[in-house]
Design a protein around this motif. Structure first.
Motif, short mmCIF file in Angstrom:
data_model
loop_
_atom_site.label_atom_id
_atom_site.label_comp_id
_atom_site.label_asym_id
_atom_site.label_seq_id
_atom_site.Cartn_x
_atom_site.Cartn_y
_atom_site.Cartn_z
N THR A 1 0.85 -1.20 0.00
CA THR A 1 0.00 0.00 0.00
C THR A 1 0.89 1.25 0.00
OG1 THR A 1 -0.13 -0.20 2.41
CG2 THR A 1 -1.99 -1.06 1.16
N PRO A 2 1.71 1.37 -1.04
CA PRO A 2 2.66 2.49 -1.05
C PRO A 2 1.94 3.83 -1.15
CG PRO A 2 2.60 1.41 -3.20
CD PRO A 2 1.77 0.56 -2.28
N TYR B 1 -4.05 4.16 -9.94
CA TYR B 1 -3.35 4.40 -8.67
C TYR B 1 -3.59 5.85 -8.22
CZ TYR B 1 0.71 4.88 -5.53
OH TYR B 1 1.54 5.11 -4.46
N LYS B 2 -4.14 6.00 -7.02
CA LYS B 2 -4.60 7.32 -6.59
C LYS B 2 -3.51 8.17 -5.94
CE LYS B 2 -9.17 6.84 -7.39
NZ LYS B 2 -8.94 5.64 -8.23
N GLU B 3 -2.45 7.51 -5.45
CA GLU B 3 -1.42 8.29 -4.75
C GLU B 3 -0.48 8.92 -5.77
OE1 GLU B 3 -1.83 8.00 -1.37
OE2 GLU B 3 -3.28 6.36 -1.42
N ASN C 1 -1.93 -4.62 -5.91
CA ASN C 1 -2.90 -4.59 -4.83
C ASN C 1 -4.18 -3.97 -5.39
OD1 ASN C 1 -4.57 -4.03 -2.71
ND2 ASN C 1 -2.99 -3.13 -1.40
N PRO C 2 -5.08 -4.83 -5.88
CA PRO C 2 -6.29 -4.32 -6.55
C PRO C 2 -7.15 -3.42 -5.66
CG PRO C 2 -5.97 -6.63 -7.06
CD PRO C 2 -4.97 -6.29 -5.99
N ARG C 3 -7.15 -3.66 -4.33
CA ARG C 3 -7.99 -2.81 -3.46
C ARG C 3 -7.41 -1.42 -3.30
NH1 ARG C 3 -10.85 -6.45 1.11
NH2 ARG C 3 -10.92 -8.38 -0.09
#
Lengths: 478, 478
Positions: free
Chosen positions: A10-11, A39-41, A138-140
């Motif tokens: 969960t980077p 990817y939201k980050e 990490n799909p979630r």
């Protein structure tokens, strides 16, 4: 050094070193895949020779990025990564995914390179994933840091694969089959983080309920078994072990540099640790599907409901061959079925629906069978997709008004879906597994595959039920 | 009575008795399927209660049709067929397909009915197919007299199935896999024409090069073996035998009324007759595909070309486990490959292409491997369909002009097809088998599947090659 998996799975931010404007290079593809995955980050690109790549700012070096970077992908050839790793260390990077091959899998030269990488990693306390890896997802977390452009669905299956191509292709197949994943890592040559470390992490991960492993060789077999033994009473661990033969073992060595031990010994150790062994590579998915979606089979008594006789015979045979039972029907069940099926129905288990097209009777037969004291059920051929395309073909010849045909197709779709929902409900309420077999499973609607467990052959259904039974029996023993 | 199969498989005219305006009845569906299939000869409908059905003339009785009818489908319940059969006899009908169930598979009442049917048939010398059958098809004759609405492709595989649903569903799957059929019959309860008769016919049929059988029980096992022994030196016979266990055998009895003998004895007799045994029902298709499209594997030496390492390990393992060999590469081959592959390639068999995207090098590697003295080749993951959809996704993010992307996709399609054609050419010229494995074979283009043999897992490829090898060895022995 205490491992920190949050920077890996969960980077908070990710950098890709080696992104190029040439979209056929791996660095470019990985960066694009992370973008496309949603990817939201924060994602940073690093390439000293360009100011912008794909319209996005490109940094000359990882050191030019402000703040600490959780996860860095190094997409450079093996000999070029040392300077970059030093820079990562100086910038305080937590974890590095080293994509390049050309390490221990090519022999002694490569082993020397690995040692050097490890030296730098230890000096700066960088966690190394790989080398010779296809990445992490990490799909979630909408994080798809993978070489192939796939976006597996979120789900409850954690997957550690020592082969990148095998792991990612299985996930890609999994999507077609309606299976979702919690976390995936292609562990590669495992010079630092190993299968046993990832296993320990997934064992504690609340998003992971079933663990899959593709293993060629274990660096610390004892640790793996100790960790597995603690996990299997709570979560099933399903393993496919490659490198069982001389040829396979040699191939494994030139693949991930791993050395496989004796297969017979490994097999018996797996059994002691209640590890479920997949007999073929694709059985990993078949097993994952069952364990991630259904309660286990607690007894040997299996009922069969079939739309046609042949598949029922094949299924009954195979259930017996894998040690399960196809017991006779109770008198009550026979009496109930007599009321709804044509007089020439089989009057025994397997129940042959003898071509009955009445959907309500198909469903009621399933319910009667489920409630007749069976421990699990196989439903054969009822969902084979009644080839709607062919209904349309009939229209060319046969005089059916369009509205009538549309109504017919709609009705079939509706009753199919009702059948699927009822299977799901029975499984959830009855705490007993029902697996469906649809031979042309390619034609079965995706939605159905998400709701229930569907295999493409009766033999698979029998195998999987048998392994579910064994797992549950082993759990009870200790 | 000398059997005449031309009235069955290449009928000059066909009548369906029991056609109804209700399109959900089997009689209506069969007639519609014959129409849709494009049957070029004459089709007659019989139903005394209608003058026209689906816009076509309906005859009150078979006797009202002028001329002799080759093949008549009787789609009426079991008890209603006696009068109709008498009429068929009086009209000189040659062969009758009796669809209805409710005969020996339901017990003694049904056995009595069967005896009565047989009496009429013998009296009039009508050849009976079934009862309890799903019909016949001959794709080269455009004749699809089947219950399910499927139109298998023409090809060189003859198929006798004692189960209608299993047989027709396998053919339907076969179409997806690029396999064509010469003749098919669902033999049902076999009160007159039996598996052994159809086998004898297919053995002599010039359109049939490979014979598939799904068998629950044989009426005349000795004849079957005698016939098979004469055929197998020229044409492979592939059999799946159901009813191996008590449960399976019981299910078979209530399915087609057949009584299965001891499986161990049957198995050894099959071996003596050089019959190839399919281990699972779907392996019937896997074997048919290989034998109908490729020369046999004449030695044990198998080469592996893989786009990724994991599947290569799995494949090498499995080849060894089924008794084949994965021998080292010759020095010459290694030297040739050194010139075209990245320095960190595996330098051994399996050849790992280590992610090489250069299509010409992939193809040249295959050629080098093929010419290096291997008896057969497995090609893994090269044709997995490079997910063109995803290239389009890249475009959203990455700045590729539309023309460039289209050119790229076209180039991949072109080189894929070239790869497929080259495999076919190597097989044809080299007289050695090459099987491809594409895990997401659902995504592989139909055209590729028609040209070459593609499986969806490496284990299948290994199994099939091993059975090819055994068949060839057995043939050489005698």
């Amino acid at each position: 050094m205490k491992l920190d998996f949050s920077s890996i799975f969960t980077p908070k931010n990710v950098a890709v070193i080696g992104v190029s404007p040439n979209f056929m290079k791996w660095g470019a593809i990985i960066a694009a895949n992370i973008f496309i995955g949603g990817y939201k980050e924060k994602l940073f690109l690093v390439n000293p020779r360009h100011k912008r790549i794909y319209g996005i700012r490109s940094f000359p070096s990882i050191k030019d990025i402000r703040g600490t970077i959780d996860l860095v992908y190094v997409a450079l050839p093996s000999k070029k990564i040392f300077n970059v790793l030093e820079e990562c260390g100086e910038a305080g990077v937590k974890s590095c995914v080293v994509i390049a091959g050309g390490f221990s899998e090519i022999g002694s030269d490569g082993r020397d390179l690995e040692r050097d990488v490890l030296k730098i990693a230890n000096k700066y306390k960088i966690q190394i994933i790989g080398p010779n890896t296809m990445g992490i997802c990490n799909p979630r977390h909408n994080f798809y840091g993978l070489m192939p452009p796939i976006n597996p669905m979120p789900g409850n299956i954690g997957f550690i694969s020592q082969s990148g191509n095998l792991g990612t292709q299985l996930m890609s197949l999994g999507e077609i089959q309606g299976i979702g994943f919690s976390k995936f890592v292609s562990s590669g040559n495992e010079i630092m983080l190993r299968t046993e470390d990832y296993l320990e992490y997934l064992g504690q991960d609340p998003d992971t309920e079933v663990i899959l492993c593709y293993i060629e060789g274990l660096r610390d077999g004892k640790k793996f078994l100790d960790v597995a033994k603690k996990i299997t009473p709570h979560k099933p661990i399903i393993v496919y072990k490659a490198g069982k033969t001389a040829a396979g073992s040699k191939a494994a060595q030139s693949h991930t540099g791993s050395v496989a031990g004796s297969w017979e010994i490994t097999k018996s150790m797996f059994r002691q640790a209640r590890i479920i062994e997949a007999g073929t590579s694709l059985e990993l998915l078949d097993l994952a599907k069952a364990f991630s979606k259904m309660p286990p089979l607690k007894g040997k008594r299996v009922g069969i409901l079939s739309w046609g006789g042949g598949w029922a015979v094949v299924c009954a045979d195979h259930l017996m061959q894998v040690g399960l039972e196809v017991p006779p029907l109770s008198k009550e069940a026979i009496e109930s079925l007599n009321k709804i099926l044509p007089p020439y129905w089989s009057k025994s288990n397997p129940i042959d629906l003898v071509g009955t097209l009445d959907r309500r009777n198909q469903l009621n037969s399933l319910r009667i069978l489920f409630e007749s004291g069976m421990d699990g059920i196989v439903v054969l051929g009822v969902l084979t997709g009644l080839a709607f395309e062919n209904f349309k073909k009939y229209q060319e010849i046969v005089n059916i008004p369009d509205a009538e045909l549309q109504a017919l197709i709609k009705e079939f779709e509706k009753t199919d879906m009702r059948f699927v929902k009822n299977i799901k409900k029975l499984v959830d309420i009855g705490h007993k597994p029902i697996v469906a077999v649809a031979l042309s499973s390619e034609e079965v609607q995706e939605e159905y595959k998400k709701q229930i467990v569907i295999y493409s052959q009766p033999e698979t259904a029998a195998n999987i039920l048998s392994k579910m039974y064994q797992y549950y029996q082993n759990k009870l023993k200790k």
